[in-house]
Design an enzyme around this catalytic site. Sequence first.
Site, PDB file in Angstrom:
ATOM      1  N   TYR A 195      49.892  33.656  33.471  1.00 24.81           N
ATOM      2  CA  TYR A 195      49.003  34.043  34.419  1.00 24.81           C
ATOM      3  C   TYR A 195      49.860  34.578  35.575  1.00 24.81           C
ATOM      4  O   TYR A 195      50.551  34.051  35.962  1.00 24.81           O
ATOM      5  CB  TYR A 195      47.915  33.090  34.970  1.00 24.81           C
ATOM      6  CG  TYR A 195      46.698  32.803  33.927  1.00 24.81           C
ATOM      7  CD1 TYR A 195      45.788  33.779  33.526  1.00 24.81           C
ATOM      8  CD2 TYR A 195      46.808  31.464  33.307  1.00 24.81           C
ATOM      9  CE1 TYR A 195      44.668  33.454  32.821  1.00 24.81           C
ATOM     10  CE2 TYR A 195      45.704  31.290  32.281  1.00 24.81           C
ATOM     11  CZ  TYR A 195      44.605  32.284  32.341  1.00 24.81           C
ATOM     12  OH  TYR A 195      43.452  32.040  31.444  1.00 24.81           O
ATOM     13  N   GLN A 239      37.267  32.996  23.944  1.00 25.34           N
ATOM     14  CA  GLN A 239      37.515  34.673  24.155  1.00 25.34           C
ATOM     15  C   GLN A 239      36.031  35.253  23.506  1.00 25.34           C
ATOM     16  O   GLN A 239      35.986  36.279  24.213  1.00 25.34           O
ATOM     17  CB  GLN A 239      38.547  34.820  22.710  1.00 25.34           C
ATOM     18  CG  GLN A 239      39.911  34.320  23.415  1.00 25.34           C
ATOM     19  CD  GLN A 239      40.904  34.734  22.192  1.00 25.34           C
ATOM     20  OE1 GLN A 239      40.927  35.752  21.580  1.00 25.34           O
ATOM     21  NE2 GLN A 239      42.085  33.656  22.016  1.00 25.34           N
ATOM     22  N   SER A 284      37.458  39.874  30.088  1.00 24.07           N
ATOM     23  CA  SER A 284      38.352  40.784  29.264  1.00 24.07           C
ATOM     24  C   SER A 284      37.362  41.861  28.573  1.00 24.07           C
ATOM     25  O   SER A 284      38.088  43.114  28.579  1.00 24.07           O
ATOM     26  CB  SER A 284      38.754  39.776  28.104  1.00 24.07           C
ATOM     27  OG  SER A 284      39.540  38.938  28.467  1.00 24.07           O
ATOM     28  N   ARG A 330      40.064  30.557  29.806  1.00 22.26           N
ATOM     29  CA  ARG A 330      40.840  31.345  28.978  1.00 22.26           C
ATOM     30  C   ARG A 330      41.417  30.436  27.923  1.00 22.26           C
ATOM     31  O   ARG A 330      42.577  30.129  27.788  1.00 22.26           O
ATOM     32  CB  ARG A 330      41.952  32.215  29.638  1.00 22.26           C
ATOM     33  CG  ARG A 330      41.165  33.153  30.466  1.00 22.26           C
ATOM     34  CD  ARG A 330      41.907  34.372  30.696  1.00 22.26           C
ATOM     35  NE  ARG A 330      42.740  34.997  29.300  1.00 22.26           N
ATOM     36  CZ  ARG A 330      42.284  35.818  28.587  1.00 22.26           C
ATOM     37  NH1 ARG A 330      40.843  36.123  28.770  1.00 22.26           N
ATOM     38  NH2 ARG A 330      43.096  36.102  27.562  1.00 22.26           N
ATOM     39  N   ASP A 385      34.209  35.916  26.800  1.00 23.60           N
ATOM     40  CA  ASP A 385      34.787  36.224  27.959  1.00 23.60           C
ATOM     41  C   ASP A 385      34.683  37.670  28.513  1.00 23.60           C
ATOM     42  O   ASP A 385      34.994  38.567  28.165  1.00 23.60           O
ATOM     43  CB  ASP A 385      36.525  36.190  27.600  1.00 23.60           C
ATOM     44  CG  ASP A 385      37.169  36.514  28.640  1.00 23.60           C
ATOM     45  OD1 ASP A 385      36.769  36.853  29.851  1.00 23.60           O
ATOM     46  OD2 ASP A 385      38.636  36.196  28.510  1.00 23.60           O
TER      47      ASP A 385
END
Length: 398
Positions: free
Chosen positions: A231, A126, A132, A121, A129
Amino acid sequence: MLIVIPKESRQGETRVAASPETVKKLIKQGHQVRVQSGAGFAAHWHDADYLAAGATIGIDSASTYIDASLILKVQAPDTSEIELIPQHAALVCQFDIYRYPHLAALAAKQVDAYALELIPRITRGQSMDILSSQANIAGYRAVLLAAQYFPRFMPMFMTAAGSVKPARVLILGAGVAGLQAIATAKRMGAIVEVFDVRPATREQVESLGAKFIEVELNDEERAAFEHTGGYAKEMSDDYRQRQSTLIAQQAAQADIIITTALIPGKAAPVLISTETVATMKSGSVIIDMAASYGGNCQLSKADEVVTSDNGVTIVGHSNLAALVATDASSMFARNVLTFLGLLTNKEGQYVPQSEDEIIQATRVTHAGSIYFGEAATPPTKTAISSTAEAPIIDPIPA
Protein backbone atom coordinates in the site's frame (compact mmCIF):
# COMPACT_ATOMS: atom_id res chain seq x y z
CA MET A 1 -36.51 -10.92 4.42
CA LEU A 2 -37.58 -7.83 2.51
CA ILE A 3 -34.67 -6.24 0.65
CA VAL A 4 -35.27 -2.83 -0.90
CA ILE A 5 -33.32 -0.95 -3.55
CA PRO A 6 -34.14 2.78 -3.56
CA LYS A 7 -33.46 5.13 -6.42
CA GLU A 8 -30.23 7.04 -5.84
CA SER A 9 -30.92 10.67 -4.97
CA ARG A 10 -27.45 12.18 -5.25
CA GLN A 11 -27.01 14.43 -8.28
CA GLY A 12 -25.05 12.74 -11.06
CA GLU A 13 -25.32 9.25 -9.56
CA THR A 14 -26.47 6.95 -12.35
CA ARG A 15 -25.69 3.63 -10.69
CA VAL A 16 -28.04 1.30 -8.86
CA ALA A 17 -27.15 -1.19 -6.10
CA ALA A 18 -28.88 -4.22 -7.61
CA SER A 19 -29.21 -5.43 -11.18
CA PRO A 20 -32.00 -7.63 -12.55
CA GLU A 21 -29.41 -10.44 -12.46
CA THR A 22 -28.67 -10.06 -8.74
CA VAL A 23 -32.35 -9.47 -7.89
CA LYS A 24 -33.20 -12.81 -9.47
CA LYS A 25 -30.52 -14.51 -7.35
CA LEU A 26 -31.74 -12.83 -4.17
CA ILE A 27 -35.26 -14.06 -4.81
CA LYS A 28 -33.97 -17.58 -5.41
CA GLN A 29 -32.35 -17.34 -1.97
CA GLY A 30 -35.79 -16.79 -0.47
CA HIS A 31 -35.83 -13.01 -0.13
CA GLN A 32 -38.48 -10.57 -1.20
CA VAL A 33 -37.13 -7.67 -3.24
CA ARG A 34 -38.70 -4.26 -3.78
CA VAL A 35 -37.14 -1.81 -6.26
CA GLN A 36 -38.12 1.84 -6.42
CA SER A 37 -39.61 2.80 -9.75
CA GLY A 38 -36.92 4.23 -12.02
CA ALA A 39 -34.04 3.10 -9.81
CA GLY A 40 -32.29 1.40 -12.70
CA PHE A 41 -33.30 3.72 -15.50
CA ALA A 42 -29.99 5.60 -15.75
CA ALA A 43 -28.22 2.21 -15.92
CA HIS A 44 -30.62 1.19 -18.72
CA TRP A 45 -32.71 -1.25 -16.70
CA HIS A 46 -36.41 -0.57 -16.63
CA ASP A 47 -39.04 -1.47 -14.06
CA ALA A 48 -40.18 -4.27 -16.37
CA ASP A 49 -36.71 -5.85 -16.16
CA TYR A 50 -36.91 -5.98 -12.36
CA LEU A 51 -40.48 -7.26 -12.48
CA ALA A 52 -39.36 -10.03 -14.82
CA ALA A 53 -36.64 -10.94 -12.29
CA GLY A 54 -39.33 -11.32 -9.61
CA ALA A 55 -39.16 -7.98 -7.77
CA THR A 56 -42.02 -5.72 -6.85
CA ILE A 57 -41.91 -2.01 -7.65
CA GLY A 58 -42.20 0.83 -5.13
CA ILE A 59 -43.94 3.85 -6.56
CA ASP A 60 -41.84 6.38 -4.64
CA SER A 61 -39.24 6.57 -1.88
CA ALA A 62 -41.74 6.40 0.97
CA SER A 63 -43.50 3.31 -0.33
CA THR A 64 -40.17 1.64 -1.18
CA TYR A 65 -38.73 1.89 2.33
CA ILE A 66 -41.83 0.64 4.21
CA ASP A 67 -41.09 -2.49 6.31
CA ALA A 68 -37.61 -2.88 4.80
CA SER A 69 -35.33 -5.33 6.60
CA LEU A 70 -32.28 -4.63 4.43
CA ILE A 71 -31.56 -1.59 2.25
CA LEU A 72 -29.05 -1.70 -0.59
CA LYS A 73 -27.72 1.60 -1.94
CA VAL A 74 -24.76 2.90 -3.89
CA GLN A 75 -24.40 6.19 -1.97
CA ALA A 76 -25.08 6.60 1.74
CA PRO A 77 -28.45 8.13 2.64
CA ASP A 78 -28.94 11.81 3.32
CA THR A 79 -31.10 13.06 6.19
CA SER A 80 -34.36 12.87 4.22
CA GLU A 81 -33.66 9.25 3.32
CA ILE A 82 -32.65 8.36 6.88
CA GLU A 83 -36.10 9.51 8.02
CA LEU A 84 -37.63 6.83 5.79
CA ILE A 85 -35.45 3.95 7.04
CA PRO A 86 -37.37 1.69 9.44
CA GLN A 87 -36.07 1.14 12.96
CA HIS A 88 -33.65 -1.81 13.27
CA ALA A 89 -33.18 -2.14 9.49
CA ALA A 90 -29.79 -3.01 7.98
CA LEU A 91 -28.09 -0.78 5.42
CA VAL A 92 -25.35 -1.72 2.95
CA CYS A 93 -23.75 0.96 0.78
CA GLN A 94 -20.67 3.03 0.01
CA PHE A 95 -20.44 5.69 2.72
CA ASP A 96 -17.41 7.84 1.91
CA ILE A 97 -17.06 7.12 5.59
CA TYR A 98 -14.37 9.64 6.52
CA ARG A 99 -16.64 12.49 5.44
CA TYR A 100 -20.09 11.08 6.19
CA PRO A 101 -21.84 13.25 8.84
CA HIS A 102 -24.95 11.21 9.70
CA LEU A 103 -23.76 8.10 11.54
CA ALA A 104 -25.38 9.36 14.76
CA ALA A 105 -28.75 9.60 13.02
CA LEU A 106 -28.44 6.00 11.79
CA ALA A 107 -27.39 4.82 15.25
CA ALA A 108 -30.39 6.58 16.78
CA LYS A 109 -32.65 4.45 14.58
CA GLN A 110 -30.80 1.28 15.66
CA VAL A 111 -29.68 0.71 12.04
CA ASP A 112 -27.00 -1.87 11.31
CA ALA A 113 -24.93 0.02 8.73
CA TYR A 114 -22.09 -1.47 6.67
CA ALA A 115 -19.58 0.64 4.71
CA LEU A 116 -18.46 -1.37 1.70
CA GLU A 117 -15.35 0.73 1.13
CA LEU A 118 -13.94 -0.65 4.39
CA ILE A 119 -13.80 -4.25 3.17
CA PRO A 120 -10.24 -5.37 4.05
CA ARG A 121 -7.93 -6.23 1.18
CA ILE A 122 -7.68 -9.92 1.82
CA THR A 123 -8.09 -12.70 -0.73
CA ARG A 124 -11.56 -13.58 0.54
CA GLY A 125 -12.68 -9.97 0.18
CA GLN A 126 -11.79 -9.55 -3.49
CA SER A 127 -15.20 -10.57 -4.82
CA MET A 128 -16.83 -7.95 -2.55
CA ASP A 129 -14.32 -5.16 -3.17
CA ILE A 130 -16.27 -2.23 -4.56
CA LEU A 131 -13.22 0.03 -4.50
CA SER A 132 -11.43 -2.20 -6.97
CA SER A 133 -14.42 -2.84 -9.23
CA GLN A 134 -15.36 0.83 -9.46
CA ALA A 135 -11.75 2.06 -9.70
CA ASN A 136 -11.26 -0.29 -12.64
CA ILE A 137 -14.11 1.40 -14.46
CA ALA A 138 -12.97 4.89 -13.43
CA GLY A 139 -9.46 4.28 -14.78
CA TYR A 140 -10.87 3.21 -18.14
CA ARG A 141 -13.24 6.17 -18.33
CA ALA A 142 -10.52 8.64 -17.31
CA VAL A 143 -8.56 7.87 -20.47
CA LEU A 144 -11.64 8.29 -22.67
CA LEU A 145 -12.39 11.59 -20.96
CA ALA A 146 -8.81 12.72 -21.57
CA ALA A 147 -9.15 11.84 -25.25
CA GLN A 148 -12.33 13.92 -25.39
CA TYR A 149 -10.55 17.06 -24.20
CA PHE A 150 -7.18 16.46 -25.85
CA PRO A 151 -7.02 18.42 -29.16
CA ARG A 152 -4.85 15.83 -30.91
CA PHE A 153 -4.85 12.14 -31.78
CA MET A 154 -3.82 9.60 -29.16
CA PRO A 155 -2.05 7.12 -31.50
CA MET A 156 0.63 7.77 -34.10
CA PHE A 157 -0.79 8.48 -37.55
CA MET A 158 1.04 8.39 -40.86
CA THR A 159 -0.92 10.06 -43.62
CA ALA A 160 -0.34 11.76 -46.96
CA ALA A 161 -0.57 15.04 -45.06
CA GLY A 162 2.27 14.04 -42.77
CA SER A 163 2.91 12.10 -39.58
CA VAL A 164 1.35 12.64 -36.16
CA LYS A 165 3.31 11.67 -33.09
CA PRO A 166 1.56 9.55 -30.44
CA ALA A 167 0.39 11.29 -27.27
CA ARG A 168 2.52 10.99 -24.15
CA VAL A 169 0.42 9.96 -21.15
CA LEU A 170 1.70 10.24 -17.58
CA ILE A 171 -0.24 8.27 -14.97
CA LEU A 172 0.35 9.07 -11.32
CA GLY A 173 -0.53 6.02 -9.25
CA ALA A 174 -0.45 2.38 -10.36
CA GLY A 175 -3.29 0.95 -8.33
CA VAL A 176 -6.43 -0.51 -9.87
CA ALA A 177 -7.50 2.71 -11.61
CA GLY A 178 -3.97 3.46 -12.72
CA LEU A 179 -3.37 0.00 -14.17
CA GLN A 180 -6.63 0.12 -16.09
CA ALA A 181 -5.73 3.59 -17.36
CA ILE A 182 -2.37 2.22 -18.55
CA ALA A 183 -4.02 -0.64 -20.43
CA THR A 184 -6.61 1.66 -22.02
CA ALA A 185 -4.11 4.33 -23.05
CA LYS A 186 -1.81 1.68 -24.54
CA ARG A 187 -4.71 0.21 -26.53
CA MET A 188 -5.36 3.69 -27.87
CA GLY A 189 -1.77 3.95 -29.08
CA ALA A 190 -0.29 6.37 -26.56
CA ILE A 191 3.19 6.31 -25.05
CA VAL A 192 2.61 5.72 -21.34
CA GLU A 193 4.81 6.56 -18.35
CA VAL A 194 3.80 5.77 -14.78
CA PHE A 195 4.87 7.04 -11.39
CA ASP A 196 4.06 5.30 -8.11
CA VAL A 197 5.64 5.53 -4.67
CA ARG A 198 5.38 1.75 -4.31
CA PRO A 199 8.33 -0.09 -5.87
CA ALA A 200 6.21 -3.26 -5.93
CA THR A 201 4.12 -1.83 -8.78
CA ARG A 202 7.00 -1.76 -11.28
CA GLU A 203 6.44 -5.30 -12.52
CA GLN A 204 2.74 -4.76 -13.16
CA VAL A 205 3.34 -1.45 -14.90
CA GLU A 206 6.00 -2.86 -17.21
CA SER A 207 3.91 -5.95 -17.97
CA LEU A 208 1.34 -3.61 -19.52
CA GLY A 209 3.97 -2.00 -21.74
CA ALA A 210 4.40 1.26 -19.83
CA LYS A 211 7.61 2.84 -18.58
CA PHE A 212 7.96 2.97 -14.78
CA ILE A 213 9.53 6.10 -13.33
CA GLU A 214 10.42 6.34 -9.68
CA VAL A 215 12.15 8.39 -7.06
CA GLU A 216 15.34 6.72 -5.91
CA LEU A 217 14.77 5.42 -2.37
CA ASN A 218 17.28 5.44 0.42
CA ASP A 219 17.74 2.34 2.55
CA GLU A 220 15.36 3.56 5.26
CA GLU A 221 12.57 4.34 2.78
CA ARG A 222 13.01 1.02 0.98
CA ALA A 223 12.83 -0.87 4.27
CA ALA A 224 9.66 0.99 5.23
CA PHE A 225 7.85 -0.29 2.14
CA GLU A 226 8.58 -3.87 3.08
CA HIS A 227 6.08 -3.50 5.94
CA THR A 228 3.21 -1.82 4.11
CA GLY A 229 1.85 -4.82 2.22
CA GLY A 230 2.16 -2.94 -1.07
CA TYR A 231 0.00 0.00 0.00
CA ALA A 232 0.94 3.64 -0.37
CA LYS A 233 1.92 5.55 2.73
CA GLU A 234 2.85 9.08 3.60
CA MET A 235 6.50 9.79 2.98
CA SER A 236 9.10 12.12 4.48
CA ASP A 237 9.45 15.77 3.47
CA ASP A 238 12.74 14.94 1.77
CA TYR A 239 11.09 12.22 -0.33
CA ARG A 240 8.21 14.52 -1.26
CA GLN A 241 10.67 17.13 -2.49
CA ARG A 242 12.44 14.60 -4.71
CA GLN A 243 9.06 13.33 -5.87
CA SER A 244 7.88 16.84 -6.76
CA THR A 245 11.01 17.50 -8.82
CA LEU A 246 10.65 14.25 -10.75
CA ILE A 247 6.94 14.73 -11.47
CA ALA A 248 7.52 18.32 -12.62
CA GLN A 249 10.15 17.10 -15.10
CA GLN A 250 7.84 14.42 -16.50
CA ALA A 251 4.77 16.68 -16.56
CA ALA A 252 6.51 19.21 -18.79
CA GLN A 253 6.85 16.51 -21.46
CA ALA A 254 3.38 14.98 -21.04
CA ASP A 255 0.33 15.61 -23.21
CA ILE A 256 -2.08 13.95 -20.78
CA ILE A 257 -1.76 13.36 -17.04
CA ILE A 258 -4.12 11.12 -15.09
CA THR A 259 -3.84 11.30 -11.31
CA THR A 260 -5.28 8.63 -9.00
CA ALA A 261 -3.75 9.22 -5.55
CA LEU A 262 -6.20 9.16 -2.63
CA ILE A 263 -5.51 8.46 1.04
CA PRO A 264 -8.52 7.65 3.25
CA GLY A 265 -9.32 10.23 5.87
CA LYS A 266 -6.90 12.83 4.54
CA ALA A 267 -6.78 15.43 1.82
CA ALA A 268 -5.52 14.15 -1.50
CA PRO A 269 -1.75 14.62 -1.84
CA VAL A 270 -0.83 17.49 -4.16
CA LEU A 271 1.31 16.02 -6.92
CA ILE A 272 1.00 18.73 -9.55
CA SER A 273 1.60 22.28 -8.39
CA THR A 274 0.44 25.46 -10.08
CA GLU A 275 4.06 26.04 -11.08
CA THR A 276 4.22 22.60 -12.70
CA VAL A 277 1.04 23.27 -14.69
CA ALA A 278 2.66 26.47 -15.95
CA THR A 279 5.46 24.41 -17.54
CA MET A 280 3.07 22.13 -19.44
CA LYS A 281 2.25 22.48 -23.12
CA SER A 282 -0.84 24.35 -24.24
CA GLY A 283 -3.57 21.83 -25.08
CA SER A 284 -2.39 19.35 -22.45
CA VAL A 285 -5.02 17.68 -20.29
CA ILE A 286 -5.05 16.67 -16.62
CA ILE A 287 -7.72 14.25 -15.38
CA ASP A 288 -7.71 14.60 -11.59
CA MET A 289 -9.49 11.59 -10.13
CA ALA A 290 -9.00 12.98 -6.62
CA ALA A 291 -10.62 16.36 -7.29
CA SER A 292 -13.47 15.87 -4.81
CA TYR A 293 -10.91 15.27 -2.04
CA GLY A 294 -8.96 18.46 -2.67
CA GLY A 295 -7.24 17.25 -5.84
CA ASN A 296 -3.83 15.96 -6.84
CA CYS A 297 -3.49 19.15 -8.88
CA GLN A 298 -3.58 22.54 -7.13
CA LEU A 299 -5.80 24.01 -9.84
CA SER A 300 -8.44 21.25 -9.78
CA LYS A 301 -12.02 21.99 -8.83
CA ALA A 302 -14.47 19.20 -8.04
CA ASP A 303 -16.91 18.55 -10.90
CA GLU A 304 -15.55 21.42 -12.94
CA VAL A 305 -13.38 21.78 -16.01
CA VAL A 306 -10.73 24.46 -15.52
CA THR A 307 -8.40 25.92 -18.13
CA SER A 308 -5.10 27.35 -16.90
CA ASP A 309 -3.60 30.59 -18.17
CA ASN A 310 -1.26 28.63 -20.45
CA GLY A 311 -4.04 26.49 -21.97
CA VAL A 312 -3.94 23.31 -19.87
CA THR A 313 -7.35 21.71 -19.30
CA ILE A 314 -7.89 20.28 -15.80
CA VAL A 315 -10.92 17.97 -15.44
CA GLY A 316 -12.20 17.29 -11.92
CA HIS A 317 -15.04 14.82 -12.49
CA SER A 318 -15.74 13.21 -9.12
CA ASN A 319 -17.72 10.12 -10.16
CA LEU A 320 -16.17 8.61 -13.26
CA ALA A 321 -17.67 5.17 -12.64
CA ALA A 322 -21.14 6.70 -12.98
CA LEU A 323 -20.27 7.56 -16.60
CA VAL A 324 -20.29 3.82 -17.35
CA ALA A 325 -23.54 3.21 -15.53
CA THR A 326 -24.56 -0.25 -16.75
CA ASP A 327 -21.31 -2.11 -16.19
CA ALA A 328 -20.51 -0.12 -13.04
CA SER A 329 -23.90 -1.07 -11.60
CA SER A 330 -23.52 -4.71 -12.63
CA MET A 331 -20.15 -5.00 -10.91
CA PHE A 332 -21.28 -3.09 -7.82
CA ALA A 333 -24.37 -5.30 -7.55
CA ARG A 334 -22.30 -8.49 -7.74
CA ASN A 335 -19.96 -7.17 -5.03
CA VAL A 336 -23.00 -6.50 -2.83
CA LEU A 337 -24.54 -9.89 -3.52
CA THR A 338 -21.36 -11.63 -2.38
CA PHE A 339 -21.17 -9.45 0.73
CA LEU A 340 -24.74 -10.40 1.66
CA GLY A 341 -23.55 -13.97 2.06
CA LEU A 342 -21.99 -12.80 5.35
CA LEU A 343 -25.24 -11.18 6.52
CA THR A 344 -27.84 -13.83 5.78
CA ASN A 345 -28.27 -17.55 6.42
CA LYS A 346 -29.55 -20.27 4.09
CA GLU A 347 -33.11 -19.59 5.19
CA GLY A 348 -32.85 -15.97 4.03
CA GLN A 349 -32.78 -14.49 7.52
CA TYR A 350 -30.63 -11.58 8.61
CA VAL A 351 -28.00 -13.30 10.75
CA PRO A 352 -24.71 -11.37 10.37
CA GLN A 353 -21.52 -13.30 11.06
CA SER A 354 -20.43 -10.88 13.78
CA GLU A 355 -17.07 -12.53 14.38
CA ASP A 356 -16.09 -12.42 10.71
CA GLU A 357 -13.25 -9.96 10.08
CA ILE A 358 -15.00 -8.47 7.05
CA ILE A 359 -18.16 -7.76 9.05
CA GLN A 360 -16.12 -6.32 11.89
CA ALA A 361 -14.24 -4.05 9.51
CA THR A 362 -17.30 -2.77 7.64
CA ARG A 363 -19.94 -2.38 10.35
CA VAL A 364 -20.11 1.30 11.28
CA THR A 365 -23.31 1.38 13.37
CA HIS A 366 -24.96 -1.39 15.38
CA ALA A 367 -27.50 -1.57 18.22
CA GLY A 368 -27.48 2.17 18.71
CA SER A 369 -23.69 2.49 18.78
CA ILE A 370 -21.21 3.98 16.34
CA TYR A 371 -18.24 1.79 15.47
CA PHE A 372 -16.17 4.18 13.40
CA GLY A 373 -13.84 7.10 14.02
CA GLU A 374 -13.70 9.55 16.90
CA ALA A 375 -17.46 9.26 17.46
CA ALA A 376 -17.24 5.52 18.08
CA THR A 377 -19.05 4.60 21.28
CA PRO A 378 -17.57 1.11 21.63
CA PRO A 379 -13.77 0.84 21.22
CA THR A 380 -12.86 1.36 17.58
CA LYS A 381 -12.05 -2.00 16.06
CA THR A 382 -8.51 -2.81 14.98
CA ALA A 383 -9.66 -3.62 11.46
CA ILE A 384 -10.90 -0.06 11.07
CA SER A 385 -8.36 1.90 13.08
CA SER A 386 -5.52 0.28 11.16
CA THR A 387 -6.57 2.29 8.11
CA ALA A 388 -5.09 5.34 9.82
CA GLU A 389 -1.85 4.17 8.24
CA ALA A 390 -3.56 5.29 5.04
CA PRO A 391 -3.63 2.57 2.40
CA ILE A 392 -4.34 4.24 -0.88
CA ILE A 393 -7.99 4.12 -1.97
CA ASP A 394 -6.91 2.96 -5.40
CA PRO A 395 -5.12 -0.23 -4.27
CA ILE A 396 -2.80 -2.62 -6.04
CA PRO A 397 -4.76 -5.69 -7.16
CA ALA A 398 -4.11 -8.64 -4.89
